[in-house]
Design an enzyme around this catalytic site. Structure first.
Site, PDB file in Angstrom:
ATOM      1  CD  GLU A 129      42.310  43.810  37.610  1.00  0.00           C
ATOM      2  OE1 GLU A 129      42.717  44.967  37.406  1.00  0.00           O
ATOM      3  OE2 GLU A 129      42.349  42.773  36.420  1.00  0.00           O
TER       4      GLU A 129
ATOM      5  CD  GLU B  23      40.251  42.383  32.857  1.00  0.00           C
ATOM      6  OE1 GLU B  23      40.868  43.000  32.721  1.00  0.00           O
ATOM      7  OE2 GLU B  23      38.774  42.431  34.077  1.00  0.00           O
TER       8      GLU B  23
HETATM    9  C1  FCB Z   1      42.255  45.698  34.273  1.00  0.00           C
HETATM   10  C2  FCB Z   1      40.905  46.420  34.570  1.00  0.00           C
HETATM   11  C3  FCB Z   1      40.123  46.165  33.568  1.00  0.00           C
HETATM   12  C4  FCB Z   1      40.784  47.062  32.329  1.00  0.00           C
HETATM   13  C5  FCB Z   1      41.433  46.288  32.139  1.00  0.00           C
HETATM   14  C6  FCB Z   1      42.996  47.947  31.058  1.00  0.00           C
HETATM   15  O1  FCB Z   1      42.877  45.450  35.300  1.00  0.00           O
HETATM   16  O2  FCB Z   1      40.224  44.946  35.654  1.00  0.00           O
HETATM   17  O3  FCB Z   1      38.535  47.047  33.794  1.00  0.00           O
HETATM   18  O4  FCB Z   1      40.781  48.727  32.662  1.00  0.00           O
HETATM   19  O5  FCB Z   1      42.322  46.218  33.124  1.00  0.00           O
END
Ligand code: FCB
Length: 454
Positions: A169, A352
């Site tokens: 990110e 994620e």
């Molecule tokens: C993302 C991050 C991760 C976590 C989630 C909830 O942006 O990559 O580390 O904090 O959010």
């Protein structure tokens, strides 16, 4: 509450990769065994982290890693995504810190022994503080330091890794860290965000070149986050507002990586906000990728007003997570289909996806129904995207453990495993049991009908 999908779904195939994800600073602790990172400094700055906490101990994964890997194994997942702490593995001169690298080699060897694929993220936000002292991601040199760090660690890991992601990110590192000031290093300056972003993207491209050389047999790529932008109304002004927000927050990262150019928006930026692009930079950024990692949590709605080109519109009546993020699975489908139309993408891993909930432990169990429902809804949204032709090959739940949620500290719980921070006891939540059950009975029976849940 269970996770269910049509049995005929590609998501029910045994070859689809399911995993759990974490990151170094959020779970490891063991802070005295590494150099300080920008997150240590940020945590030490009063008022920056909501509960005043830090990452000194976190989930103490640094000491409890063997039991944590047994826990991962017990879930029956195919893969584990975790990150390497840059300040743990190299010293201030950029040389290997053998004790730090051995910590990760232990993890990699144990994962391989168990047949769990290691997905390694090389940078999940914990920049060594000594590099921040020289300007951090505002300093072009940091991109070259990252390249050199990647060279050293990939040589040390040899053949142990299944997949490398260069960055997690870069939007969050650049925008939240250098423009909005709500993440480390906490700088808040409109003219910093896109400069930091350019150096991060350059670091990605340089690291990809190292990976192609040192580690041609791993799947190498990048992890980007997307918050799809919707207009509040169908008016052309609102649609334009949503497009501008998308260009700033989403497209600014994927477009140069996939095509070697920034969005057209760059022409409209005041020169003080423009990144400093040197000849050849865009070709370095535009490296071939083996995969694209997509992180998705929520969407955002925008409108245009007289003073601003885009204004975020809160969705007051919508269902929300404990982070206040709207639960909107349709945007997950829309996002993937849209990216598929806009770009010629490599295979996608959802690196994620997950939800913070105010969990409560009762009689040794956590009945987190909303989290299980979130996973089920989002896996179904993913299924819908795959049916529309998007090539998705894996999915990682964020997160394995409750952990240090950055500026929110330990108040927000994202784990499918509960962590009691006083005792460091881990308890698999009901969502974790559902995820595990879903994964483990994939492919058990021949497809019966498209409506039969798997
Ligand atoms: C993302 C991050 C991760 C976590 C989630 C909830 O942006 O990559 O580390 O904090 O959010």
């Amino acid at each position: 509450m269970t996770i269910s999908l049509p049995t005929t779904s590609p998501l029910c195939s045994p070859s689809f990769v399911y995993g759990v994800a974490t990151s170094s600073f959020q779970i490891e602790g063991g802070a005295s065994e590494r150099l300080p990172s920008i997150w240590d400094t940020f945590c030490d700055t009063p008022g920056k982290v909501l509960d005043g906490s830090n990452g000194a101990v976190a989930c103490n994964h640094f000491e409890l890693w063997e039991q944590d890997l047994d826990l991962i194994d017990s879930l029956g997942v195919d893969a584990y995504r975790f990150s390497i702490s840059w300040p743990r593995v190299v010293n201030q001169q950029g040389e290997l810190n053998q004790a730090g690298i051995d910590f990760y080699i232990g993890i990699l060897d144990r994962l391989n022994d168990k047949g769990i694929k290691p997905f390694v993220t090389l940078y999940h936000w914990d920049l060594p503080q000594h590099l921040e002292d020289k300007g951090g991601w505002l300093n072009r040199q940091t991109a070259y330091d990252f390249r050199d760090y990647v060279d050293v660690v990939t040589k040390a890991f040899g053949e142990r890794v299944h997949s490398y992601a260069t960055l997690n990110e870069p939007f969050c590192s650049a925008y939240l860290g250098y423009e909005a000031g709500i993440h480390a290093p906490g700088l808040a300056c409109k003219t910093y965000g896109k400069k930091a972003a350019h150096h991060l993207l350059l670091a990605h491209g340089l690291a990809m070149q190292v990976l192609q050389k040192n580690s041609p047999n791993t799947e190498n790529g990048i992890v980007l986050n997307f918050t799809p932008c919707y207009p509040e109304s169908d008016s052309s002004a609102d649609r334009e507002a949503a497009n501008i927000a998308d260009a700033h927050f989403n497209d600014w990262y994927i477009r140069p990586v996939m095509t070697g150019v920034y969005p057209d928006l760059i022409e409209q930026l005041p020169s003080s906000e423009k990144p400093e692009i040197q000849p050849g930079d865009m070709d370095i950024i535009n490296q071939p990728l083996d995969f694209m990692g997509v992180n998705y949590y929520t969407r955002a709605v925008y409108r245009c007003d007289d003073e601003h080109t885009f204004v975020l519109v809160p969705q007051d009546d919508a269902p929300k997570t404990d982070m206040g993020w709207e639960i909107y699975p349709q945007a997950f489908t829309d996002l993937l289909v849209d990216l598929h139309k806009r770009y010629t993408l490599p295979p996608i891993y959802i690196t994620e996806n997950g939800i913070a909930e105010a969990d409560t432990m009762s009689q040794g169990a956590v009945n987190d129904r909303t989290r299980t429902a979130y996973y089920s809804q989002h896996l179904n949204a993913l299924h819908a995207a795959i049916l529309q032709g998007v090539d998705v090959v894996g999915y990682f739940a964020w997160s394995l453990l409750d952990n240090f949620e950055w500026a929110e500290g330990y108040e927000k719980r994202f784990g499918i495993v509960h962590v009691d921070y006083d005792t460091q006891k881990r308890t698999i939540k009901d969502s974790g049991l559902s995820y595990s059950h879903f994964i483990n009975q994939r492919g058990d029976s021949a497809p019966i009908s498209a409506k039969e849940p798997c």
